[in-house]
Design an enzyme around this catalytic site. Structure first.
Site, PDB file in Angstrom:
ATOM      1  N   ASP A 133      -3.200   8.057   7.789  1.00 31.48           N
ATOM      2  CA  ASP A 133      -4.006   6.775   8.067  1.00 31.48           C
ATOM      3  C   ASP A 133      -3.776   6.431   8.899  1.00 31.48           C
ATOM      4  O   ASP A 133      -2.427   6.916   9.954  1.00 31.48           O
ATOM      5  CB  ASP A 133      -4.850   6.657   7.231  1.00 31.48           C
ATOM      6  CG  ASP A 133      -4.007   5.303   6.915  1.00 31.48           C
ATOM      7  OD1 ASP A 133      -2.782   5.898   6.420  1.00 31.48           O
ATOM      8  OD2 ASP A 133      -4.748   4.985   5.164  1.00 31.48           O
ATOM      9  N   SER A 149       0.568  -1.248  -0.303  1.00 30.67           N
ATOM     10  CA  SER A 149      -0.288   0.251  -0.158  1.00 30.67           C
ATOM     11  C   SER A 149       0.758   1.433  -0.386  1.00 30.67           C
ATOM     12  O   SER A 149       0.430   2.612  -0.565  1.00 30.67           O
ATOM     13  CB  SER A 149      -1.258  -0.197   1.297  1.00 30.67           C
ATOM     14  OG  SER A 149      -0.128   0.056   2.977  1.00 30.67           O
ATOM     15  N   HIS A 196      -0.413   5.030   6.802  1.00 28.39           N
ATOM     16  CA  HIS A 196      -0.155   5.739   6.083  1.00 28.39           C
ATOM     17  C   HIS A 196       0.703   6.947   5.996  1.00 28.39           C
ATOM     18  O   HIS A 196      -0.100   7.580   6.743  1.00 28.39           O
ATOM     19  CB  HIS A 196      -0.849   5.511   4.412  1.00 28.39           C
ATOM     20  CG  HIS A 196      -1.407   4.238   4.218  1.00 28.39           C
ATOM     21  ND1 HIS A 196      -2.102   3.663   4.628  1.00 28.39           N
ATOM     22  CD2 HIS A 196      -0.310   2.749   3.821  1.00 28.39           C
ATOM     23  CE1 HIS A 196      -2.023   2.092   4.656  1.00 28.39           C
ATOM     24  NE2 HIS A 196      -0.886   1.794   3.924  1.00 28.39           N
TER      25      HIS A 196
END
Length: 368
Positions: A332, A42, A335
């Site tokens: 978040d 991610s 990240h």
């Protein structure tokens, strides 16, 4: 850190912090590389998981508030309010942003794929070095490499024809470390941790060798940041501090990867040049000197819920969203923000050996 080194380190990061938030446009005419191929999780995904079937088991970011600062303020699948680190590195290479996700171009005709394509992004959120990491629905690193091979066949060419100067960028490992930590609840002994890291690095080496066999000669690695300091792990600590066990795993893995390239099995690959960019060092510097680098909050997520906005539900349309997103290190629960990614990319591309070894990414591109 020695007093004589600190000004140099801060100088690099302050210069990066001053870099304009708006990313300049790139095109095929000013690209510094024939192509950029991206692999990872991610931290690098730009929308591959949008195309995967399945339920909530597939990590996705194709909904608000993700992308609120992306051009046209749209969610793209990036786990960010805007660009991620790969986007900014691509900008430094003369591209507009990251190449498109593989699954967005996989079904296009040969001419469509070839026309103007400056690379492909294979990264899949939730994936890892191990095939067993994450949901069975996501795309592990081994399959991402296989997708590159399939793309080569579709294009009726190989990256070996352009691979001498193309960049193969890898950003992965954090999910494997999280999974190991979660399985053991952080209560493993040194021998178990050492064996796990050794096996993980060995498999990482095999993936790099597979890329080498497909033509990769310039490999850019992004190491694992101090993941124990992300908002979600902080929620696991009774005092809200960084989880040292996770940070120790990240440090051990990063050292193993550097050693694999410098004097391990990867060192014997003829013609291979590489740069290991340290997101770990960048985040550590931000954590130590947040205000000097323009950050006011380095513990709480900008978007989320619960303690530190670090609840597992992540950044959803119903989550709390901060106003001054550029003040935050974390977007978040796991990240970085657009602002933090911008600084990290500038340090990895142009920085000293504290942020990239044995050369930075710019030097890797210039190495013929």
């Amino acid at each position: 850190m020695a007093a004589t080194v600190l000004p140099q380190v801060m100088g690099v990061l302050l210069a990066a912090a001053a870099f304009a938030c708006a990313a300049p446009s790139g095109s095929k005419s000013n690209s510094k590389v024939p192509a950029l191929y991206v692999f990872g999780d991610s931290t690098a995904d730009v929308g591959n998981n949008n195309y995967l079937p399945g339920s909530a088991a597939v990590p996705r970011a194709n909904f608000p508030h993700n992308g609120v600062d992306f051009p046209t303020s749209r969610p793209t699948g990036r786990f960010s309010n805007g660009y991620n680190g790969v986007d900014f590195l691509a900008v430094h290479m003369g591209l507009k942003r990251s190449p498109p996700p593989f699954l967005a171009v996989a079904n296009k005709t040969n001419k469509q794929v070839l026309r103007g394509l400056l690379g492909v992004n294979f990264a899949s959120a939730g994936s890892g070095i191990l095939d067993t990491t994450g949901s069975y629905m996501i795309i592990p690193l081994s399959q991402q490499v296989a997708q590159l091979a399939s793309l080569q066949r579709k294009m009726m060419t190989t990256t070996q024809q352009q691979g001498q100067r193309s960049v193969f960028l890898i950003s992965t490992g954090g999910n494997d470390l999280f999974a190991f930590f979660s399985r053991s609840n952080g209560s493993t002994d040194a021998e178990q941790r050492g064996r796990f890291i050794s096996n993980l690095v060995s498999l990482y080496e095999e993936h790099v060798k597979a890329l080498y066999a497909l033509g990769a000669r310039k490999v850019a690695v992004i190491d694992v940041p101090p993941i124990g300091c992300c908002p979600y792990p902080r929620t696991l600590h009774p005092l809200g501090a960084c989880v040292d066990a996770l940070n120790d795993l990240a440090s051990a893995f990063n050292k193993g990867v550097r050693d694999a390239f410098s004097h391990g099995s990867l060192a014997s690959l003829q013609g291979l040049s590489y740069s290991v960019g340290s997101s770990h060092a960048v985040v550590q510097s931000i954590l130590k000197h947040p205000q000097r680098l323009g950050f006011k909050d380095v513990t709480t997520a900008c978007c989320g819920s619960g303690r530190f906005n670090g609840a597992k539900s992540g950044c959803t349309p119903n989550a709390t969203l901060c106003r001054n997103r550029h003040d935050y290190l974390f977007w978040d629960m796991l990240h970085p923000t657009h602002a933090a990614s911008k600084i990290a990319a500038a340090a990895i591309y142009n920085g000293s050996t504290r942020f990239a070894t044995p050369v930075n990414l710019r030097q890797l591109l210039e190495d013929h």
